[in-house]
Write a protein that holds these residues in place. Structure first.
Motif, mmCIF file in Angstrom:
data_model
loop_
_atom_site.group_PDB
_atom_site.id
_atom_site.type_symbol
_atom_site.label_atom_id
_atom_site.label_comp_id
_atom_site.label_asym_id
_atom_site.label_seq_id
_atom_site.Cartn_x
_atom_site.Cartn_y
_atom_site.Cartn_z
ATOM 1 N N ASP A 62 -43.024 -51.126 70.977
ATOM 2 C CA ASP A 62 -42.195 -50.133 71.654
ATOM 3 C C ASP A 62 -41.518 -50.810 72.837
ATOM 4 O OD1 ASP A 62 -44.554 -50.448 73.068
ATOM 5 O OD2 ASP A 62 -44.706 -48.347 73.668
ATOM 6 N N ASN A 63 -40.272 -50.418 73.107
ATOM 7 C CA ASN A 63 -39.476 -51.042 74.150
ATOM 8 C C ASN A 63 -38.588 -50.013 74.828
ATOM 9 O OD1 ASN A 63 -39.653 -54.109 74.481
ATOM 10 N ND2 ASN A 63 -39.716 -53.899 72.255
ATOM 11 N N PRO A 64 -38.094 -50.323 76.034
ATOM 12 C CA PRO A 64 -37.174 -49.402 76.708
ATOM 13 C C PRO A 64 -35.891 -49.211 75.902
ATOM 14 C CG PRO A 64 -38.061 -51.010 78.258
ATOM 15 C CD PRO A 64 -38.453 -51.476 76.888
ATOM 16 N N CYS A 65 -35.495 -47.983 75.707
ATOM 17 C CA CYS A 65 -34.391 -47.659 74.805
ATOM 18 C C CYS A 65 -33.039 -48.158 75.304
ATOM 19 C CB CYS A 65 -34.315 -46.147 74.591
ATOM 20 S SG CYS A 65 -35.821 -45.403 73.939
ATOM 21 N N GLU A 66 -32.921 -48.443 76.596
ATOM 22 C CA GLU A 66 -31.618 -48.840 77.137
ATOM 23 C C GLU A 66 -31.312 -50.316 76.931
ATOM 24 O OE1 GLU A 66 -34.623 -49.066 80.543
ATOM 25 O OE2 GLU A 66 -34.147 -47.685 78.881
ATOM 26 N N ARG A 67 -32.237 -51.094 76.425
ATOM 27 C CA ARG A 67 -31.953 -52.503 76.180
ATOM 28 C C ARG A 67 -30.912 -52.654 75.065
ATOM 29 N NH1 ARG A 67 -38.028 -55.232 76.597
ATOM 30 N NH2 ARG A 67 -38.221 -54.970 78.869
ATOM 31 N N CYS B 43 -38.766 -46.508 72.322
ATOM 32 C CA CYS B 43 -38.017 -46.833 71.109
ATOM 33 C C CYS B 43 -38.622 -48.045 70.398
ATOM 34 C CB CYS B 43 -36.548 -47.087 71.446
ATOM 35 S SG CYS B 43 -35.702 -45.587 72.006
ATOM 36 N N LEU B 44 -38.563 -48.009 69.088
ATOM 37 C CA LEU B 44 -39.273 -48.974 68.260
ATOM 38 C C LEU B 44 -38.384 -50.151 67.885
ATOM 39 C CD1 LEU B 44 -41.732 -49.776 66.575
ATOM 40 C CD2 LEU B 44 -41.001 -48.152 64.831
ATOM 41 N N SER B 45 -38.925 -51.347 68.049
ATOM 42 C CA SER B 45 -38.230 -52.560 67.631
ATOM 43 C C SER B 45 -39.122 -53.341 66.682
ATOM 44 C CB SER B 45 -37.865 -53.436 68.845
ATOM 45 O OG SER B 45 -39.037 -53.881 69.502
ATOM 46 N N ILE B 46 -38.500 -54.194 65.876
ATOM 47 C CA ILE B 46 -39.235 -55.046 64.954
ATOM 48 C C ILE B 46 -39.113 -56.492 65.415
ATOM 49 C CG2 ILE B 46 -37.263 -55.248 63.364
ATOM 50 C CD1 ILE B 46 -39.308 -55.359 61.055
ATOM 51 N N CYS B 47 -40.209 -57.226 65.296
ATOM 52 C CA CYS B 47 -40.260 -58.620 65.728
ATOM 53 C C CYS B 47 -39.899 -59.548 64.567
ATOM 54 C CB CYS B 47 -41.651 -58.975 66.226
ATOM 55 S SG CYS B 47 -42.381 -57.794 67.380
ATOM 56 N N ARG B 48 -39.607 -60.789 64.900
ATOM 57 C CA ARG B 48 -39.245 -61.770 63.876
ATOM 58 C C ARG B 48 -40.367 -62.023 62.879
ATOM 59 N NH1 ARG B 48 -35.959 -66.563 67.110
ATOM 60 N NH2 ARG B 48 -34.617 -65.187 68.351
ATOM 61 N N ASP B 49 -41.598 -61.783 63.291
ATOM 62 C CA ASP B 49 -42.714 -61.986 62.367
ATOM 63 C C ASP B 49 -43.088 -60.714 61.616
ATOM 64 O OD1 ASP B 49 -43.932 -60.473 64.323
ATOM 65 O OD2 ASP B 49 -45.646 -61.818 64.598
ATOM 66 N N GLY B 50 -42.319 -59.643 61.836
ATOM 67 C CA GLY B 50 -42.546 -58.401 61.105
ATOM 68 C C GLY B 50 -43.361 -57.364 61.834
#
Length: 210
Positions: free
Chosen positions: A194-199, A183-190
């Motif tokens: 990809d990260n585990p979806c259960e977080r 699953c895709l996440s966005i960082c504070r710097d833009g």
């Protein structure tokens, strides 16, 4: 013959009421316009399908004002033709997806550099080098709608299942699928990761302006 659904009658005094009256009646799932009674100075919210071109009403008594588009629900922020909502409480990616859809939107798709920058500037805390470096992934905890759950390595947007056009992966190794990260996440710097979806993380919803 198209069917006219008359929703509610209101006192109307100016065409500007069409924008406010129609867009703010949240109790109605769909409000496409207003019929204004020239004699009584009242109006009716209407929902008609699929078009207003063949509505059966007397133009001598009624004037049709079609809804002006481009408004967002309370708590949502408008950018271009879309509305965005930032949930700071957070949830898993799947639950975040469902919550966005239950509210008429979807986990945010990001199509351009400009949209990516606007989301960061509008919703995300500033990049903190003490906190975020060298362990930059600590600051990439905001869910958006990209995922490769259907086919490993092929990321798509949950909004329409389209593959990513514009991308902004964190260099040099993202996405890395470390520990089954889908699953895709966005960082504070833009940048993206990809990260585990259960977080359980905050998430950003997106929906067309109404």
């Amino acid at each position: 013959m198209f069917e006219i659904h008359l929703l509610t009658t209101y006192a109307c005094f100016s065409p500007s009421f069409v924008i406010l009256g129609c867009s703010l009646q949240s109790s109605h799932a769909v409000c496409n316009g207003i019929l204004f009674n020239q004699e009584r100075k009242t109006c009716k919210l209407i929902n008609c399908s699929p078009t207003h071109s063949a509505l059966d009403f007397d133009p001598g008594r009624w004037t049709l004002f079609w809804k002006t588009t481009g408004m967002c629900k309370t708590g949502w922020s408008k950018h271009e033709e879309f509305c965005y909502y930032f949930n700071q409480t957070g949830d898993t990616w799947s639950n975040s997806k469902r919550m966005c859809e239950d509210n008429g939107g979807y986990l945010a798709s990001i199509r351009t550099t400009e949209e990516n920058s606007w989301i960061v500037d509008t919703f995300l805390p500033p990049w903190n080098y003490t906190l975020c470096s060298p362990n930059w992934w600590y600051c990439c905890e905001y869910w958006i709608g990209g995922n490769d759950l259907s086919l490993e390595g092929t990321f798509t947007w949950t909004s329409d299942n389209s593959t990513l056009g514009f991308i902004n992966w964190y260099p040099p190794s993202e996405p890395d699928n470390n520990s089954d990260q889908d699953c895709l996440s966005i960082c504070r710097d833009g940048h993206w990761a990809d990260n585990p979806c259960e977080r359980v993380w905050p998430y950003i919803c997106k929906a067309p302006a109404i």
